[in-house]
Design a protein around this motif. Structure first.
Motif, PDB file in Angstrom:
ATOM      1  N   TRP A   1       0.832  -1.195   0.000  1.00 61.26           N
ATOM      2  CA  TRP A   1       0.000   0.000   0.000  1.00 61.26           C
ATOM      3  C   TRP A   1       0.870   1.250   0.000  1.00 61.26           C
ATOM      4  O   TRP A   1       0.579   2.236  -0.677  1.00 61.26           O
ATOM      5  CB  TRP A   1      -0.956   0.005   1.181  1.00 61.26           C
ATOM      6  N   GLU A   2       1.980   1.217   0.729  1.00 63.29           N
ATOM      7  CA  GLU A   2       2.893   2.362   0.736  1.00 63.29           C
ATOM      8  C   GLU A   2       3.500   2.590  -0.650  1.00 63.29           C
ATOM      9  O   GLU A   2       3.828   3.717  -0.998  1.00 63.29           O
ATOM     10  CB  GLU A   2       3.996   2.168   1.775  1.00 63.29           C
TER      11      GLU A   2
ATOM     12  N   LEU B   1       1.836   2.084  -3.470  1.00 62.67           N
ATOM     13  CA  LEU B   1       0.763   2.590  -4.323  1.00 62.67           C
ATOM     14  C   LEU B   1       0.191   3.926  -3.866  1.00 62.67           C
ATOM     15  O   LEU B   1      -0.356   4.675  -4.661  1.00 62.67           O
ATOM     16  CB  LEU B   1      -0.387   1.574  -4.374  1.00 62.67           C
ATOM     17  N   LYS B   2       0.301   4.200  -2.602  1.00 63.72           N
ATOM     18  CA  LYS B   2      -0.383   5.316  -1.971  1.00 63.72           C
ATOM     19  C   LYS B   2      -0.175   6.678  -2.646  1.00 63.72           C
ATOM     20  O   LYS B   2      -1.160   7.387  -2.874  1.00 63.72           O
ATOM     21  CB  LYS B   2       0.040   5.375  -0.510  1.00 63.72           C
TER      22      LYS B   2
ATOM     23  N   THR C   1       0.498   7.723  -5.790  1.00 56.97           N
ATOM     24  CA  THR C   1      -0.049   7.961  -7.130  1.00 56.97           C
ATOM     25  C   THR C   1      -1.040   6.886  -7.586  1.00 56.97           C
ATOM     26  O   THR C   1      -1.552   6.972  -8.695  1.00 56.97           O
ATOM     27  CB  THR C   1       1.092   7.997  -8.172  1.00 56.97           C
ATOM     28  N   TYR C   2      -1.286   5.892  -6.754  1.00 58.70           N
ATOM     29  CA  TYR C   2      -2.115   4.737  -7.121  1.00 58.70           C
ATOM     30  C   TYR C   2      -1.542   3.978  -8.317  1.00 58.70           C
ATOM     31  O   TYR C   2      -2.259   3.335  -9.067  1.00 58.70           O
ATOM     32  CB  TYR C   2      -3.571   5.143  -7.398  1.00 58.70           C
ATOM     33  N   ARG C   3      -0.240   4.074  -8.473  1.00 55.20           N
ATOM     34  CA  ARG C   3       0.491   3.316  -9.485  1.00 55.20           C
ATOM     35  C   ARG C   3       1.654   2.629  -8.805  1.00 55.20           C
ATOM     36  O   ARG C   3       2.207   3.132  -7.834  1.00 55.20           O
ATOM     37  CB  ARG C   3       1.014   4.221 -10.588  1.00 55.20           C
ATOM     38  N   SER C   4       2.043   1.511  -9.340  1.00 55.08           N
ATOM     39  CA  SER C   4       3.140   0.759  -8.757  1.00 55.08           C
ATOM     40  C   SER C   4       4.435   1.568  -8.822  1.00 55.08           C
ATOM     41  O   SER C   4       4.822   2.056  -9.874  1.00 55.08           O
ATOM     42  CB  SER C   4       3.311  -0.554  -9.527  1.00 55.08           C
TER      43      SER C   4
END
Length: 107
Positions: free
Chosen positions: A81-82, A84-85, A87-90
């Motif tokens: 989650w950290e 992605l958090k 930009t909501y991208r890997s």
């Protein structure tokens, strides 16, 4: 039989998506363990269950004191989650943010 079950992995568990060699290997290991009687229970129904079982295996192979499977699962969800958090991208997680998130959850 193994080939049929691996096709099952791709069609039912991965939803007809391409799968990685790692996922195929983990699933094959599960099938073999079940056939040899060294694994109890049902085969995983989805990729998340497959990965959680893998985490359990890694956790159980740690010598000495171990974290509970629950703690390992919880931490294994916090770290991605950290990533992605922002930009909501890997992406790579900020190490300090990841440590803080893990510390906050354990406090």
């Amino acid at each position: 039989m193994l080939a049929k079950n691996l096709r099952n992995l791709k069609t039912e568990i991965a939803g007809y998506r391409n799968i990685t060699v790692l996922l195929a290997k983990l699933y094959a290991d599960q099938l073999i363990a079940k056939k040899q009687g060294t694994r109890d229970g049902n085969l995983p129904d989805n990729i998340a269950e497959l990965m959680l079982h893998y985490l359990n295996q890694v956790n159980h192979s740690v010598p000495g004191e171990k974290f509970s499977d629950y703690t390992v699962h919880k931490d294994a969800k916090i770290i991605p989650w950290e990533c992605l958090k922002p930009t909501y991208r890997s992406a790579a997680a900020n190490r300090q943010n990841a440590r803080s998130a893990l510390g906050e959850e354990k406090a």
